[in-house]
Write an enzyme that holds these catalytic residues in place. Structure first.
Site, PDB file in Angstrom:
ATOM      1  N   CYS A   1       0.954  -1.261   0.055  1.00  0.00           N
ATOM      2  CA  CYS A   1       0.167   0.008   0.019  1.00  0.00           C
ATOM      3  C   CYS A   1       0.887   1.210  -0.044  1.00  0.00           C
ATOM      4  O   CYS A   1       0.917   2.044  -1.170  1.00  0.00           O
ATOM      5  CB  CYS A   1      -0.845   0.129   1.160  1.00  0.00           C
ATOM      6  SG  CYS A   1      -2.290  -1.255   1.077  1.00  0.00           S
TER       7      CYS A   1
HETATM    8  N1  LIG Z   1      -2.607  -5.934   1.241  1.00  0.00           N
HETATM    9  C1  LIG Z   1      -3.051  -4.904   2.105  1.00  0.00           C
HETATM   10  O1  LIG Z   1      -2.847  -4.569   3.353  1.00  0.00           O
HETATM   11  C2  LIG Z   1      -4.165  -4.122   1.601  1.00  0.00           C
HETATM   12  C3  LIG Z   1      -4.892  -3.102   2.290  1.00  0.00           C
HETATM   13  C4  LIG Z   1      -5.877  -2.331   1.610  1.00  0.00           C
HETATM   14  C5  LIG Z   1      -6.047  -2.483   0.373  1.00  0.00           C
HETATM   15  N2  LIG Z   1      -5.263  -3.295  -0.281  1.00  0.00           N
HETATM   16  C6  LIG Z   1      -5.556  -3.270  -1.735  1.00  0.00           C
HETATM   17  O2  LIG Z   1      -6.028  -4.410  -2.215  1.00  0.00           O
HETATM   18  C7  LIG Z   1      -5.803  -4.694  -3.417  1.00  0.00           C
HETATM   19  C8  LIG Z   1      -5.191  -6.138  -3.358  1.00  0.00           C
HETATM   20  O3  LIG Z   1      -4.120  -6.285  -2.435  1.00  0.00           O
HETATM   21  P1  LIG Z   1      -3.695  -7.750  -1.965  1.00  0.00           P
HETATM   22  O4  LIG Z   1      -2.631  -7.462  -0.960  1.00  0.00           O
HETATM   23  O5  LIG Z   1      -4.889  -8.554  -1.217  1.00  0.00           O
HETATM   24  O6  LIG Z   1      -3.181  -8.525  -3.111  1.00  0.00           O
HETATM   25  P2  LIG Z   1      -2.517 -10.197  -3.113  1.00  0.00           P
HETATM   26  O7  LIG Z   1      -1.316 -10.255  -3.812  1.00  0.00           O
HETATM   27  O8  LIG Z   1      -2.170 -10.478  -1.665  1.00  0.00           O
HETATM   28  O9  LIG Z   1      -3.617 -10.792  -3.608  1.00  0.00           O
HETATM   29  C9  LIG Z   1      -4.156 -10.882  -4.808  1.00  0.00           C
HETATM   30  C10 LIG Z   1      -4.748 -12.150  -5.571  1.00  0.00           C
HETATM   31  O10 LIG Z   1      -5.297 -11.935  -6.615  1.00  0.00           O
HETATM   32  C11 LIG Z   1      -4.955 -13.069  -7.419  1.00  0.00           C
HETATM   33  N3  LIG Z   1      -5.074 -12.424  -8.742  1.00  0.00           N
HETATM   34  C12 LIG Z   1      -4.190 -11.920  -9.779  1.00  0.00           C
HETATM   35  N4  LIG Z   1      -4.602 -11.597 -11.037  1.00  0.00           N
HETATM   36  C13 LIG Z   1      -5.709 -11.876 -10.911  1.00  0.00           C
HETATM   37  C14 LIG Z   1      -6.823 -11.907 -12.035  1.00  0.00           C
HETATM   38  N5  LIG Z   1      -6.667 -11.497 -13.189  1.00  0.00           N
HETATM   39  N6  LIG Z   1      -8.107 -12.408 -11.590  1.00  0.00           N
HETATM   40  C15 LIG Z   1      -8.156 -13.033 -10.363  1.00  0.00           C
HETATM   41  N7  LIG Z   1      -7.233 -12.975  -9.599  1.00  0.00           N
HETATM   42  C16 LIG Z   1      -6.119 -12.643  -9.673  1.00  0.00           C
HETATM   43  C17 LIG Z   1      -3.569 -13.486  -7.249  1.00  0.00           C
HETATM   44  O11 LIG Z   1      -3.197 -14.820  -7.495  1.00  0.00           O
HETATM   45  C18 LIG Z   1      -3.583 -13.273  -5.650  1.00  0.00           C
HETATM   46  O12 LIG Z   1      -4.134 -14.377  -4.994  1.00  0.00           O
HETATM   47  C19 LIG Z   1      -4.682  -3.997  -3.928  1.00  0.00           C
HETATM   48  O13 LIG Z   1      -5.071  -2.939  -4.715  1.00  0.00           O
HETATM   49  C20 LIG Z   1      -3.955  -3.179  -2.778  1.00  0.00           C
HETATM   50  O14 LIG Z   1      -3.751  -2.185  -2.950  1.00  0.00           O
HETATM   51  C21 LIG Z   1      -4.253  -3.901   0.090  1.00  0.00           C
END
Ligand SMILES: NC(=O)c1ccc[n+]([C@@H]2O[C@H](COP(=O)([O-])OP(=O)(O)OC[C@H]3O[C@@H](n4cnc5c(N)ncnc54)[C@H](O)[C@@H]3O)[C@@H](O)[C@H]2O)c1
Length: 425
Positions: A268
């Site tokens: 983030c």
């Molecule tokens: N990690 C955090 O602390 C956090 C907090 C708030 C917001 N966010 C936001 O949430 C979003 C997700 O982050 P995250 O940390 O969960 O990511 P992550 O990498 O943990 O997980 C994402 C998942 O999406 C899957 N994926 C990738 N491409 C895909 C597709 N085309 N179709 C379906 N699945 C697909 C991946 O295999 C993975 O399992 C980001 O935009 C991030 O900025 C993250």
């Protein structure tokens, strides 16, 4: 459209089952919704099925229950999107090595949502992204297919505020902000989210909701950068920055404490403000304060390396040939997440300078060395005979008592008790 709409076999499809998507799916399942979790990675689904996902204990309990529940399914078959009354997109939005937003994953996920969209669905984006993404990647392509938001289906943005590794707030207790492409879209989305959040704040548009997330994380980035700057100032003046911040924190209004450290990691803070800066560049609008803060954060790990170099030099060591151990490499305590962790850049730079580098982190068994190889966490760091230990991330329960006997310690957490062998960053 009611969430219990019988024309759809699933109430909700969650696209992307990572740090955000999996807890979201589990919260919706706990609220009694029929959930299908979709991910392009079969490997990720296997990690979840074998209960090895990096989750809070409360979510691990929810997962164990969900895996026994016929109303919780998972698949890599994205055509299942067509069978859910609501779709929530939770895919990563990283930056590339040039700190430019990499929208490839989000574009691809939204293209799948558009491909399988059917009338009556609610489609909600939650990935952090630039202002206008919901319109560009969902609303406009769907309009081109003849599906109008507010008439044929519903489209909204709601930023995710999950805080991995910290269980101070339950999923349900964190208020959700939501904005629709039309007022009806906002209402549908708020109704969906009210299943898993006690407080919903509806804003006038998807764009306001998108910008809300960018403000929240840019606020954090700027303040962490400011805390780092104060740490450097206090270092020069011979003061403990933590004493100063703790004292300022006694003010009941107008001050919010942020802690200095070795940089900012995770998915983030080092990424999100770049989505804003990127789109501002196109509009030829400057944001010097944010740019400065982000440059400060990006340069912080090399400041750690510079400080390590000086400490080694004070001991009559050069970096080349010195043994340096990094304690804790995850980007923050109590998570396995190494994304953008400053530790990776610190280890890579020290290796490039010829140091012998090892690390210890019970949460991260392996870590890239930045030169195409992998390092393995050493199990007994106290026996590794480091010339210098860099304390980077202090997980709960991590033993640091042995640092009293280390020749030199660089504390990037600013929280170790003062001792003659401890230097602050
Ligand atoms: N990690 C955090 O602390 C956090 C907090 C708030 C917001 N966010 C936001 O949430 C979003 C997700 O982050 P995250 O940390 O969960 O990511 P992550 O990498 O943990 O997980 C994402 C998942 O999406 C899957 N994926 C990738 N491409 C895909 C597709 N085309 N179709 C379906 N699945 C697909 C991946 O295999 C993975 O399992 C980001 O935009 C991030 O900025 C993250």
């Amino acid at each position: 459209m009611e969430l219990t709409d019988t024309t759809f076999p699933f109430d909700i499809a969650i696209l992307g089952l990572g740090y955000v998507g999996l807890p979201t799916a589990l919260a919706m399942n706990s609220a009694g919704r029929k959930v299908i979790g979709l991910d392009v990675s079969a490997e990720r689904l296997e990690v979840i099925r074998s209960q090895h996902a990096d989750l809070l204990p409360s979510d691990n309990m929810r997962l164990a229950k969900a895996l026994q529940d016929p109303d919780f399914t998972m698949s890599t078959d994205l055509s299942q999107l067509a069978h859910a009354a609501a779709v929530i997109v939770c895919v990563p939005t990283p930056v590339d090595p040039y700190l430019v937003p990499d929208l490839g994953i989000l574009r691809s996920a939204c293209a799948s949502v558009v491909e399988f969209a059917v009338p009556g669905q609610l489609l909600m984006l939650t990935s952090t992204t630039y202002v206008g993404s919901t319109r560009d990647l969902l609303a406009l392509p769907l309009e081109a297919k003849g599906l109008l938001p507010g008439r044929d289906l519903f489209i909204a943005f709601s930023p995710e505020r999950i805080n991995p590794g910290v269980d101070a707030y339950s999923h349900e207790d964190v208020p959700r902000v939501v904005g629709g492409m039309t007022p009806a879209c906002g209402e549908k989305a708020a109704a969906l989210l009210s299943a898993s959040a006690h407080l919903i704040h509806t804003v006038p548009s998807a764009e306001v909701a998108e910008m809300t997330k960018l403000v929240e994380n840019t606020f954090r980035a700027v303040n962490i950068s400011l805390a780092n700057e104060f740490a450097d100032i206090c270092h020069e003046l011979g003061l403990s920055v933590i004493d100063v911040i703790d004292a300022a924190s006694t003010k009941p209004y107008g001050f919010m404490p942020f802690t200095p450290g070795p940089g900012a990691g995770g998915h983030c803070i080092p990424c999100d403000p770049h989505y804003l800066l990127w789109q501002l560049r196109k509009a030829r609008v400057g944001a010097p304060l944010i740019e400065h803060a982000m440059a400060g954060l990006a340069g912080r790990p090399l400041k750690v390396v510079e400080r390590a170099r000086r400490i080694l030099s004070d001991q009559n060591h050069g970096v080349a040939g010195s043994r340096v151990l990094v304690l804790g490499v995850a980007y923050k305590p109590n998570v396995e997440d190494l994304r953008e962790s400053p530790a990776l850049e610190i280890m890579s730079a020290l290796i490039a300078d010829g140091a012998e580098v090892a690390y210890h982190d019970p949460w991260c068994p392996t870590a890239p060395d930045g030169h195409g190889g992998q390092l393995k966490s050493v199990s007994t760091p106290e026996a590794w005979n480091a010339d210098l230990v860099i304390l980077h991330t202090r997980h709960s329960g991590m033993d640091v008592d042995w640092l009293a006997d280390a020749p030199a310690v660089l504390d990037t957490t600013y929280r170790l008790a003062e001792r003659s062998n401890v230097s602050r960053l």
